[in-house]
Design a protein around this motif. Structure first.
Motif, PDB file in Angstrom:
ATOM      1  N   ASN A 308       0.843  -1.178   0.000  1.00  0.00           N
ATOM      2  CA  ASN A 308       0.000   0.000   0.000  1.00  0.00           C
ATOM      3  C   ASN A 308       0.883   1.233   0.000  1.00  0.00           C
ATOM      4  OD1 ASN A 308      -3.153  -0.759   0.991  1.00  0.00           O
ATOM      5  ND2 ASN A 308      -1.582  -2.308   1.347  1.00  0.00           N
ATOM      6  N   MET A 547      -6.868  -3.991   2.705  1.00  0.00           N
ATOM      7  CA  MET A 547      -6.298  -2.676   2.439  1.00  0.00           C
ATOM      8  C   MET A 547      -5.889  -2.035   3.753  1.00  0.00           C
ATOM      9  SD  MET A 547      -6.463  -2.564  -0.805  1.00  0.00           S
ATOM     10  CE  MET A 547      -5.953  -0.869  -1.057  1.00  0.00           C
ATOM     11  N   ASN A 549      -5.556   1.522   5.781  1.00  0.00           N
ATOM     12  CA  ASN A 549      -6.067   2.888   5.818  1.00  0.00           C
ATOM     13  C   ASN A 549      -5.349   3.679   6.914  1.00  0.00           C
ATOM     14  OD1 ASN A 549      -8.039   2.227   3.848  1.00  0.00           O
ATOM     15  ND2 ASN A 549      -9.317   1.330   5.442  1.00  0.00           N
TER      16      ASN A 549
END
Length: 610
Positions: A308, A547, A549
């Protein structure tokens, strides 16, 4: 004859007078019956007055209920029409899409009907406001000098927003004649009436959209209560990998001995697949004008992940496999909540009454900033057993530091090549390419340096490296350097976090012409505690991709973490001072690059793709 006449005359005169008196009596009796009529009219006005007050007070009930529902974040369910909570979204069922479309049609119909409810509340408020303005006008009219003429139709005109700029609203309380005195208290009361009327005008014009906002339900995310599992203490990247349950298939004894090839069964194919995917994606990017590089994904238990990037892509962040394992356990339980009845941790009804569920967990993640360079390596041994390795070709113009492309030589201080806490090495297995059967092995060295220094022919930032390595170093030993003082130099801000706990992976290229040539990768790592998120729906997240964040932006003064090089050996699935299997895909790709005609640039390009 005369007396008789008089008597008759008197009698007739008296008789003629009586009808007049009787007429008068009849008029009086006609007025008296009007008193009960007045009473009935007054009673009717009182009843209507109280009815208007009761209706006004009743308006508070639905508004208060709507306010409570909104501020308490009341959840209806997967649809706006959810009687008795019976609107199961069945997110994991075969007819999930058909079910979602049905719920969407129900939402459309219900929202249309609720528009009328919102309008009814607006009209109801207008009735309340009109009654209030009218009652205040009557109250002022009954007292003192009555109500100014400009306020006679206020209860009919205040609903228009333009009324608040009507001159009569603000000038009517003022006296009309200089000779007629006006009490100040009356003027103040009339202005209070004007201000209340202006406020009601504003409220009346805002009530329509306000009622619609309160009445119409919205689709939104709702946080469920946190389930506490573990508390993060610290990351162990500064120590060598250890523990029975750290890597599947690896014992604690194997890890202590540096036999990290035990991770090859589980993680070797994953690294090979990653390299192959990124190679293929890079070729797609090169061959198509509108192509892009799509990063590969890796798997941990039931979840998949990829790297990421932060908002400016300065740092790439790698999820923790340990966090992913624990999260995978919760993920499987949550998936079971759609088919099992009341699992202990995740109530079935709560999640079935949602259109989409996101599983989140906060945990550690490591951010890497890495860059590849081409240069020559030089080693300088120190009297106390420590040594310094310098690489040419370093440029600070990489991503989030300065944009200058001036080249420097960068020197790293190490304890010893025999110290496994700071140094490790391995070789790539000899894969004989069909086009080149004389290909030879390439060596890979990994180390972490506690301090680094920079210099070129014109700048050493006051460290003295120019004098000791260029001017006063005829034998190339570097003995004229005060290395402790050099590495204690205060470097510029955009060099600072590239001079502390820096990791290096260097690749040697086979061949007599490349004795000192290296393709070397420098990396510094940082730590954060982002939120791991995974969409549990197989319809919208078929790969179970996680994912990250809330990733931070790394500044130039952020101090990096120290990482033991043994973690890199475990990532490669190779033993300390061992050899990678030449049949592995990643070894094939690296050997092809190393044995190509332009081996240095080809290998650097290959590593940059990965």
């Amino acid at each position: 004859m005369a007396p008789v006449y008089e008597t008759v005359s008197k009698t007739e005169a008296f008789s003629s007078y009586r009808p007049v008196r009787q007429t008068s009596s009849n008029l009086i009796s006609h007025v008296n019956p009007s008193t009960p009529v007045r009473r009935r009219a007054r009673c009717s006005r009182i009843i209507l007055h109280w009815i208007s007050h009761i209706l006004s007070l009743l308006w508070i009930a639905p508004i208060a209920t709507l306010l409570w529902l909104n501020f308490s974040h009341h959840v209806i369910g997967a649809s706006a029409w959810c009687p008795n909570g019976n609107c199961n979204a069945e997110g994991n069922s075969e007819n999930a899409i058909e079910r979602a479309n049905k719920l969407d049609r129900q939402d459309h119909n219900v929202n249309g009907a609720l528009q009328f409810v919102a309008k009814a509340l607006e009209v109801w408020f207008m009735f309340v406001a009109t009654s209030l303005v009218y009652d205040m006008g009557i109250m002022f009219a009954k007292k003192g000098r009555g109500l100014p003429v400009g306020y006679l139709l206020t209860h009919l005109e205040f609903g228009d927003i333009r009324y608040i700029v009507n001159p009569l609203l603000w000038t009517s309380p003022l006296p009309r004649s200089q000779g007629v005195p006006e009490k100040r208290s009356r003027i103040i009361k009339l202005y209070i009436f004007a201000c209340i009327t202006a406020m009601l005008t504003i409220l009346a014009n805002l009530m329509g959209p306000a009622a619609a906002v309160l009445v119409l339900p919205t689709l939104q995310w709702v946080d469920t209560p946190r389930i506490m599992h573990e508390t993060f203490n610290q990351t162990a990247v500064a120590q060598r990998p250890d523990g029975e349950d750290l890597f599947p298939g690896c014992s604690a004894e194997q890890l202590r001995d540096g036999n990290y090839s035990c991770t090859s069964d589980t993680y070797g194919p994953s690294l090979d697949q990653w390299a192959s995917h990124n190679t293929a994606s890079s070729r797609q990017f090169a061959q198509h004008d509108d192509g892009t590089i799509i990063l590969g994904a890796s798997q941990e238990s039931a979840l998949a992940f990829t790297i990421n990037g932060s908002a400016s892509y300065d740092t790439v962040w790698i999820p923790s496999r340990q966090v992913l394992r624990n999260m995978s356990h919760n993920f499987q339980k949550l998936r079971g909540a759609y088919v099992e009845s009341d699992p202990p941790e995740y109530p079935d009804r709560e999640f079935n009454n949602s259109l989409q569920t996101i599983l989140q967990r906060q945990g550690p993640s490591l951010g890497f900033h890495a860059a590849f360079y081409i240069g020559n390596a030089s080693d300088y041994g120190l009297s106390d057993g420590r040594w310094v390795r310098c690489f040419t070709g370093w440029t600070p113009g990489s991503i989030f530091w300065t944009d200058t492309q001036e080249e420097y030589t960068k020197c790293f201080r190490l304890v010893s090549v025999k110290d496994r806490e700071t140094y490790g090495k391995f070789s790539l297995g000899n894969f004989n390419d069909a086009d080149d059967e004389n290909s030879t092995q390439s060596g890979v060295g990994v180390f972490v340096a506690d301090r680094a220094a920079f210099y070129n022919e014109r700048e050493d930032f006051g460290s003295g490296l120019i004098d000791c390595l260029i001017k006063n170093n005829p034998d190339g030993t570097g003995e004229a350097c005060d290395w402790d003082n050099i590495f204690a130099t205060e470097w510029p801000a955009d060099f600072r976090n590239r001079s502390i706990d820096v990791g290096v992976t260097s690749y040697s290229v086979p061949g007599e012409n490349y004795t000192d040539a290296r393709v070397w990768c420098e990396h510094v790592i940082f730590q954060s505690l982002p939120t791991y998120s995974v969409d549990t729906s197989p319809r919208s997240n078929m790969q179970n991709l996680v994912m990250l964040n809330n990733l931070p932006e790394i500044q130039t003064d952020t101090i990096p973490l120290r990482m033991n090089p043994a973690w890199l050996l475990a990532a490669w699935s190779v033993d300390y001072d061992g050899e990678l299997d030449g049949e592995r895909q990643i070894v094939k790709e690296l050997n092809r690059a190393s044995n190509s005609p332009s081996s240095i640039s080809t290998l650097s390009a290959k590593l940059s793709q990965w």
